[in-house]
Design a protein around this motif. Structure first.
Motif, PDB file in Angstrom:
ATOM      1  N   ARG A   2     -16.322  49.306  27.339  1.00 17.76           N
ATOM      2  CA  ARG A   2     -17.712  49.020  26.947  1.00 17.76           C
ATOM      3  C   ARG A   2     -17.946  47.514  26.866  1.00 17.76           C
ATOM      4  O   ARG A   2     -18.975  46.997  27.274  1.00 17.76           O
ATOM      5  N   LEU A   6     -20.543  45.192  29.030  1.00 18.36           N
ATOM      6  CA  LEU A   6     -21.493  44.302  28.374  1.00 18.36           C
ATOM      7  C   LEU A   6     -21.366  42.873  28.912  1.00 18.36           C
ATOM      8  O   LEU A   6     -22.370  42.198  29.154  1.00 18.36           O
ATOM      9  N   GLU A   7     -20.092  42.482  29.104  1.00 18.49           N
ATOM     10  CA  GLU A   7     -19.839  41.133  29.625  1.00 18.49           C
ATOM     11  C   GLU A   7     -20.455  40.990  31.020  1.00 18.49           C
ATOM     12  O   GLU A   7     -21.094  39.985  31.329  1.00 18.49           O
ATOM     13  N   GLU A   9     -22.896  42.744  32.290  1.00 14.69           N
ATOM     14  CA  GLU A   9     -24.360  42.781  32.183  1.00 14.69           C
ATOM     15  C   GLU A   9     -24.903  41.427  31.749  1.00 14.69           C
ATOM     16  O   GLU A   9     -25.920  40.960  32.256  1.00 14.69           O
ATOM     17  N   LEU A  10     -24.207  40.808  30.804  1.00 10.91           N
ATOM     18  CA  LEU A  10     -24.646  39.491  30.315  1.00 10.91           C
ATOM     19  C   LEU A  10     -24.561  38.452  31.435  1.00 10.91           C
ATOM     20  O   LEU A  10     -25.496  37.667  31.629  1.00 10.91           O
ATOM     21  N   ASP A  11     -23.444  38.497  32.184  1.00 12.84           N
ATOM     22  CA  ASP A  11     -23.305  37.558  33.320  1.00 12.84           C
ATOM     23  C   ASP A  11     -24.446  37.734  34.311  1.00 12.84           C
ATOM     24  O   ASP A  11     -25.044  36.754  34.769  1.00 12.84           O
ATOM     25  N   ALA A  13     -27.348  39.092  33.800  1.00 10.47           N
ATOM     26  CA  ALA A  13     -28.654  38.718  33.213  1.00 10.47           C
ATOM     27  C   ALA A  13     -28.811  37.205  33.183  1.00 10.47           C
ATOM     28  O   ALA A  13     -29.880  36.682  33.518  1.00 10.47           O
ATOM     29  N   LEU A  14     -27.733  36.500  32.831  1.00  7.98           N
ATOM     30  CA  LEU A  14     -27.812  35.030  32.790  1.00  7.98           C
ATOM     31  C   LEU A  14     -27.982  34.452  34.202  1.00  7.98           C
ATOM     32  O   LEU A  14     -28.662  33.448  34.391  1.00  7.98           O
ATOM     33  N   ARG A  16     -29.551  35.922  36.567  1.00  7.61           N
ATOM     34  CA  ARG A  16     -30.943  36.165  36.974  1.00  7.61           C
ATOM     35  C   ARG A  16     -31.929  35.266  36.208  1.00  7.61           C
ATOM     36  O   ARG A  16     -33.057  35.092  36.621  1.00  7.61           O
ATOM     37  N   TYR A  17     -31.444  34.734  35.061  1.00  6.28           N
ATOM     38  CA  TYR A  17     -32.312  33.976  34.155  1.00  6.28           C
ATOM     39  C   TYR A  17     -33.004  32.812  34.869  1.00  6.28           C
ATOM     40  O   TYR A  17     -34.179  32.550  34.652  1.00  6.28           O
ATOM     41  N   ALA A  18     -32.218  32.118  35.720  1.00  2.73           N
ATOM     42  CA  ALA A  18     -32.815  30.955  36.385  1.00  2.73           C
ATOM     43  C   ALA A  18     -32.826  31.097  37.906  1.00  2.73           C
ATOM     44  O   ALA A  18     -33.163  30.144  38.602  1.00  2.73           O
ATOM     45  N   VAL A  20     -34.682  32.029  40.244  1.00  5.76           N
ATOM     46  CA  VAL A  20     -36.009  32.355  40.772  1.00  5.76           C
ATOM     47  C   VAL A  20     -36.260  31.495  42.000  1.00  5.76           C
ATOM     48  O   VAL A  20     -35.838  30.339  42.053  1.00  5.76           O
ATOM     49  N   GLU A  21     -36.942  32.086  42.939  1.00  4.75           N
ATOM     50  CA  GLU A  21     -37.297  31.332  44.132  1.00  4.75           C
ATOM     51  C   GLU A  21     -38.713  30.795  43.959  1.00  4.75           C
ATOM     52  O   GLU A  21     -39.609  31.540  43.516  1.00  4.75           O
ATOM     53  N   PRO A  22     -38.938  29.528  44.246  1.00  2.00           N
ATOM     54  CA  PRO A  22     -40.311  29.011  44.154  1.00  2.00           C
ATOM     55  C   PRO A  22     -41.205  29.640  45.213  1.00  2.00           C
ATOM     56  O   PRO A  22     -40.704  30.201  46.196  1.00  2.00           O
ATOM     57  N   ARG A  23     -42.498  29.559  44.984  1.00  2.00           N
ATOM     58  CA  ARG A  23     -43.437  30.088  45.989  1.00  2.00           C
ATOM     59  C   ARG A  23     -43.255  29.309  47.289  1.00  2.00           C
ATOM     60  O   ARG A  23     -42.874  28.137  47.272  1.00  2.00           O
TER      61      ARG A  23
END
Lengths: 196, 195
Positions: A2, A6-7, A9-11, A13-14, A16-18, A20-23
C-alpha cells in the motif's frame, strides 16, 4: 504494498503538477510582444529626449529671468522709474568691471550694487556742462536797460550821480542809526525815572 | 581628409552599435525559443493559472530584454531565467492574493486533465482528484518546504538549479523536498485514501 502504491501515486501526481503544455504559439506571442515593446521604446525614447530638451530650455529661461529680476529690484509703485533704474542697474554692472579690489571686498552684493549705481550717477552729473553764473542770468528789466543807456551816453554825469546817491545813502544810514541810539537813551531815562 | 576619416570612424561606430543590437535581439530570440516552455512551467507551478502563467512569461522576457546587454556574460542562462521567472511569479502571486482575499476557483486545469487523459474515466477522475487535493496540500505547506518542492516538480529543474534559484545549498534542497513529500504522503492518505 500500500505504501509503494501511495509513493507511486504521489510521484505521478507531483510529475503532473507542473507538466502543463502552454497554449500553441507561446514563443510567437512573446516575440511579437517584445518587438512591439521595442518599437514603442524607440518611439518614446526620441520623444523622451525632446521632452527633456524642452524642460531644460524652460529651466534656462526661468533662470535667466530670475537673475535679471534679482539684478534690478523694483517696487510696484515706481513703475515710471523702471526704465531709468534698469539702465542704471546695467550701468552699475558695467562699472563693476572698473571697481577696485578694496571696494569689492568691503561690500556685500546689494550694497555694492546700490553703491555702483550711485557712483555711476555722480559720474554722469560730472558729464553735464557747468553754468558760468548761478543762478542763471535773467533778461534785463526796462529800468536796468535805461540806466545802461544813460551810463553809455554820459559816463561822467553818471559817475557824479552815483557819488551823490552814495553820499545821500550814507547820510540816510547815519540818521537811522542816530535815531535808534536816541530812542535807546530815552528808554533808559524813562526806566531810571520809573525806578526812582 | 580628416572629415573623410571621421565619417569612416562614425560609420564604424554605427555599424558596431547595429551589430551589437542585432546580436542582443538574436540572443533574446534564442532564449525565448529555447526556454519559453520551462519559464511557463515554473510560472504555472507557482500561479496555478494558465493566463497568469502566460502573463508572467511575457513579463519575464520583457525584463530579459531590458537587461539584454548582460545575456552574453551569464554563464547559466537556464538558471538565470528560472530565477527571473520565479521572482516575477512570486510577486504576481502576492499581488493576486492581496487582490482576492477569497480565492475563486477559476482554473480549468482539472477538467482539461480529465479530458486529455488516455486512462479510463474512473482512473482519470481519481487522478484529477489527487492533483486537486495535492494543490491544496502544497499550498498549505510552510514556505520553506513549499518553494523547493514546487521548483523540483518542474521536470527540467535539477536540485542544483533549484538551489541556485532559491539561494540555498543543494543538500538543503534535497532534505526539504524529502520532508515536504513525507508530509504530503501522510495528508494525502488521510484525505484521498487508497484507490
Amino acid at each position: 504494498m500500500r505504501e509503494e502504491n501511495l509513493e507511486r501515486e504521489l510521484d505521478a501526481a507531483l510529475a503532473r503538477y507542473a507538466s502543463v503544455e502552454p497554449r500553441d504559439g507561446l514563443e510567437q506571442r512573446v516575440l511579437a510582444n517584445l518587438h512591439a515593446r521595442e518599437g514603442r521604446t524607440r518611439r518614446f525614447g526620441s520623444l523622451h529626449w525632446v521632452a527633456v530638451g524642452f524642460v531644460l530650455a524652460s529651466l534656462a529661461a526661468l533662470l535667466i529671468w530670475a537673475r535679471a529680476r534679482q539684478a534690478v529690484p523694483l517696487s510696484p509703485s515706481s513703475q515710471p522709474a523702471q526704465h531709468e533704474m534698469a539702465s542704471a542697474g546695467s550701468q552699475a554692472r558695467a562699472s563693476a568691471a572698473t571697481e577696485t579690489p578694496s571696494e569689492r571686498n568691503l561690500m556685500n552684493d546689494h550694497t555694492r550694487r546700490s553703491y555702483l549705481t550711485r557712483r555711476n550717477a555722480l559720474g554722469n552729473a560730472d558729464a553735464i556742462p557747468k553754468l558760468a553764473q548761478f543762478p542763471a542770468p535773467e533778461p534785463l528789466t526796462e529800468q536796468e536797460k535805461l540806466l545802461i543807456e544813460f551810463v553809455k551816453q554820459d559816463p561822467r554825469e553818471a559817475a557824479l550821480v552815483a557819488q551823490i546817491q552814495t553820499v545821500a545813502f550814507q547820510h540816510e544810514v547815519d540818521e537811522m542809526r542816530a535815531r535808534e541810539s536816541g530812542a535807546g537813551l530815552q528808554q533808559e531815562v524813562l526806566n531810571e525815572l520809573e525806578d526812582n | 581628409m580628416s572629415e573623410g576619416r571621421q565619417l569612416v570612424a562614425g560609420e564604424l561606430i554605427l555599424g558596431e552599435a547595429r551589430t551589437a543590437a542585432r546580436d542582443r535581439d538574436e540572443a533574446v530570440e534564442s532564449l525565448v525559443r529555447e526556454h519559453a516552455k520551462l519559464v511557463y512551467r515554473i510560472a504555472y507551478a507557482v500561479l496555478r493559472s494558465r493566463d497568469d502563467a502566460e502573463d508572467a512569461v511575457q513579463e519575464t522576457f520583457v525584463r530579459v530584454l531590458r537587461h539584454s546587454n548582460r545575456i552574453a556574460s551569464v554563464s547559466n542562462q537556464k538558471a538565470w531565467l528560472a530565477r527571473i521567472v520565479w521572482r516575477v511569479a512570486i510577486d504576481k502571486s502576492k499581488r493576486e492574493r492581496r487582490r482576492n482575499e477569497v480565492a475563486l476557483e477559476t482554473d480549468d486545469a482539472p477538467a482539461e486533465r480529465i479530458a486529455s487523459s488516455d486512462a479510463p474515466i474512473e482512473n482519470a477522475l481519481h487522478e484529477a482528484r489527487i492533483v486537486t487535493e495535492l494543490e491544496k496540500l502544497i499550498a498549505a505547506l510552510p514556505r520553506k518546504l513549499r518553494e523547493p518542492l514546487i521548483l523540483s516538480t518542474v521536470d527540467e529543474m535539477t536540485p542544483r538549479e533549484v538551489s541556485a534559484v532559491l539561494g540555498i545549498n543543494e543538500a538543503a534542497v534535497r532534505s526539504r523536498v524529502f520532508r515536504a513529500r513525507q508530509i504530503l504522503r501522510e495528508k494525502l492518505t488521510a484525505h484521498v485514501g487508497p484507490k
